[in-house]
Scaffold this active site. Structure first.
Site, PDB file in Angstrom:
ATOM      1  N   LYS A  86      -7.107   4.309   8.431  1.00  0.00           N
ATOM      2  CA  LYS A  86      -6.115   5.097   8.183  1.00  0.00           C
ATOM      3  C   LYS A  86      -6.551   6.566   8.039  1.00  0.00           C
ATOM      4  CE  LYS A  86      -3.661   1.718   5.361  1.00  0.00           C
ATOM      5  NZ  LYS A  86      -3.145   1.884   3.145  1.00  0.00           N
ATOM      6  N   SER A 127       1.028  -0.874  -0.342  1.00  0.00           N
ATOM      7  CA  SER A 127       0.122   0.206  -0.668  1.00  0.00           C
ATOM      8  C   SER A 127       0.923   1.121  -0.178  1.00  0.00           C
ATOM      9  CB  SER A 127      -1.091  -0.127   1.152  1.00  0.00           C
ATOM     10  OG  SER A 127      -0.215   0.231   2.166  1.00  0.00           O
TER      11      SER A 127
HETATM   12 CA   LIG Z   1       0.649   4.646   1.709  1.00  0.00          CA
END
Ligand SMILES: [Ca+2]
Ligand SMILES: [Ca+2]
Ligand SMILES: [Ca+2]
Ligand SMILES: [Ca+2]
Ligand SMILES: [Ca+2]
Ligand SMILES: [Ca+2]
Ligand SMILES: [Ca+2]
Ligand SMILES: [Ca+2]
Ligand SMILES: [Ca+2]
Ligand SMILES: [Ca+2]
Ligand SMILES: [Ca+2]
Ligand SMILES: [Ca+2]
Lengths: 190, 190, 190, 190, 190, 190
Positions: D138, D95
């Site tokens: 996140k 990611s």
């Molecule tokens: Ca990232």
């Protein structure tokens, strides 16, 4: 059978003696030389200690070129390969040291190896030949294979006492202190 | 099916014989040659011993260029790749040695391989062909695959006795001592 | 969603078919080419067998430059990178072989890949396309993803029988023997 | 605290978002460029998949120099180093892909990164931005750290629905399909 | 005893602080510089994270040559070796980062390190000094060893509160944000 | 027997003292020098810490050429090999450090090593000699082997108190702080 001594028709082929759980056995160390930059490659299912013996053998020869009349440029323009048949059998230990140094010296000098000889012994960088184990089993295997003479470390002489005389019949023994003694004796004049 | 013999239309393709828990099987060794610096790469899910056979095959050819009329500069300006299909099946052992040396010799000389032949045998650096296991299963597999002739080590001749004659019908056998004998017989004139 | 076919706007992007415990799935093989010395790097969480497929794909192309009109100097002054999204998912097996060789051939020739096609098959060094597993699941996944045509090994034709006709509706199949057939069909004229 | 956004005073420093067992967290990707031959070194206790993201980021930039006005000779005379603090914490997963490609693009172009932005997304070699997990965690972490805008894959837009509006207050979102969109937006004019 | 501070008579020798299961301890980071091509070798039984700190230290200096008046050609014609005695004790973690960057900067500039100082802190590529653990134990160890001043991250200032005043007597503390601050203070004029 | 002191007839051969589960033992460190590019190879079944001692020994000598009158070009045109017999016995730990640096210094200067001496001690990059364990057992082994003088770290002097006087009879001890002191004393004039 490949369990027998096979003559000395090629430089680089030397007969050693191994000692495994199954008893003693002869083995062959084969070397070839090709164009290169001093590399050494190894095959034959060799363990780390046996690979180190091969490195040691090459380093010894690098620093003893005078003695063997080897042109030292060979270490800059050649590669060597050492193979120990048979590939399916894992092999290890330092006892093939003198077999390996003899094999490399033979291929470098193109001098064949004296007939009907087998050898076993660890080597050091300064050129000593150290004693190894399994002497009794190795002697029996050498005899079975048709070997006439065996080279070992002087320090293995004491192991001879425990072996019945009948097993030693027909075999000569050469006890050595140094690699120099080995090479001087076994490498034939061209 | 890819379990059958597939002809000899390309140099570098050679039929070997494998022996696994599932029985005998034919396998193909394929080589290609490209510009390079003497490198050898291998694919086909090969174990360490089988990779060593490939190294050994290349080393053998390096020191026998005369015999095969190979220009030795090829070892300085070429790379080789050996593949053994099928990628999903792990393969190991020394018995593909003669198949590999034949494959590399074929691609180096651009000489195709004699038709309808399979082979199995370990090789040594000085050029001997050693016996291998699983002869009975390998013969059955070769026959099933349409092979007409099988090359093996002279020392495998003794394994023939335990095989019923019916299985041997229609197959020729060639027992060899050396790699030279193999290459001389199977590599066709250009 | 990235689980759908995504067009053929870039050379080097080819759609493959994978088969995992979760069923069939399409995957993309992406290649890029840059200045270099013939190196091949790989990303995408690939297992050893899948990495070997990529090596094999590159070796195949090295020895078939004529057929594809590839200037062979490209192998001395380029590097290639192959990526298989998605990075979190481990991938392995030989079945992406034809996808990889097509991806590399596409990037080398700058020829895009024919639209709406997916492919699955192991490759060999001499250029054969071998059958692979999971055909049924792969076909279902291809259909779900909007694929119109699937390329497979001729030897996978037998696997079609066990698939109900309804699943095959709207899909064309192309069964091949060789990599040549694949590349000739799927690489579009520039 | 180093858990807060830290401004954009240096090219090569980009804020990413990580998702661990402990929840979401911001992370920094830092790149430096030095004389070299195209090498890439990595530190920060990175797992294999995250290392692959960095390789992928560099490969992407190699084949998209035109778009970013990067002189392609930079790939022959520079090395790059990417570090992800903090060294004691193992990090993995794909990611950070867009964070890494942005960091490398920033250091190569000497263009700083737009202020108060964090990003998360996997990248592919052809330049797509793929969705990633842990979006909710996140976002919370980004907000806590003082981030004002978050960049994600278009395919992560669906994950926004499950997040209460109160958590999204004060945050802008930018959903992207490609790396190009990211770089065009976040790299500031010199 | 080697458990005591040992003066600053050599460039390249810097005192750090470690924290192990046995409590705090001082350690020495030693660097040497020789002719080479930019290589970095490490000894002292260092774990992966600590090795990464050393790589990071070298990368930081490569991109901050101006600040330290280092001729950047040094990175093309020198190698560095960093050793952390004692060899029998495994060491790991990022907290020797500032000790390592100071050691390398000292050997590159031939500037000795200010007397009676120890330091502990993780570094980042852009030059920040991050907080580390074990502050209390490290302070006790520093005092025992005869250290007069300790350098740490500004973010470790909060850890001072939990330490009884008696332990801090005779010690000065310097809290820093950046590697620049460290080097400017501890590297002595030639 | 190879368990005895063996004289000092060759440069590069130095006697060390090891301490194993079986008690103390003497060991030999052997070095050879050949044409090369500064490489160091090691044999003798050495563990990681002992290998690091050898690297450290070479690095120390690289940065102390003046002191020993070594032409520093030797580091660009030589390789070194260090062997520690016997190959079958795994060896590890930092205590052969001074033996290794003495061996390399001896081979580089072609100066032999003073007779009947053994040594044990860890080294650091800046040249200190650190104390090691097993002093009592090592002293007994040295005596048994015919050694007359033992060199150790000054910090090992405290270990002498626990050894009965009778064991020390006939042995001289030299306690050192630095590698310089060792080399100055043991390397004989040519
Ligand atoms: Ca990232
Ligand atoms: Ca045998
Ligand atoms: Ca032997
Ligand atoms: Ca099969
Ligand atoms: Ca075979
Ligand atoms: Ca998917
Ligand atoms: Ca596929
Ligand atoms: Ca954190
Ligand atoms: Ca200590
Ligand atoms: Ca420290
Ligand atoms: Ca002993
Ligand atoms: Ca010692």
């Amino acid at each position: 059978s490949h369990g027998s001594y096979q003559g000395n028709e090629f430089p680089g082929v030397v007969t050693g003696l191994a000692w495994t759980a199954q008893g003693g056995e002869i083995l062959f160390v084969e070397s070839s030389q090709s164009k290169g930059k001093g590399g050494l490659t190894l095959t034959g299912n060799l363990g780390e200690v046996m690979k180190e013996s091969a490195m040691l053998a090459l380093e010894y020869l690098k620093s003893h070129t005078d003695e063997l009349n080897i042109d030292s440029s060979v270490f800059e323009n050649s590669n060597w390969h050492i193979h120990v048949p048979e590939g399916a059998i894992p092999k290890d230990g330092p006892s093939a040291g003198i077999t390996m140094v003899t094999s490399l010296a033979s291929i470098m000098t193109k001098r064949k190896v004296r007939k009907s000889i087998a050898m076993t012994g660890e080597i050091t960088l300064r050129g000593r030949v150290l004693p190894v184990g399994g002497i009794k089993e190795k002697i029996l295997a050498a005899k079975r294979a048709g070997i006439k003479e065996i080279i070992m470390s002087e320090e293995n002489q004491k192991d001879m006492e425990e072996i019945k005389e009948v097993y030693l019949k027909g075999l000569k023994f050469r006890f050595v202190k140094t690699i120099s003694e080995v090479l001087e004796y076994v490498l034939l004049k061209k």
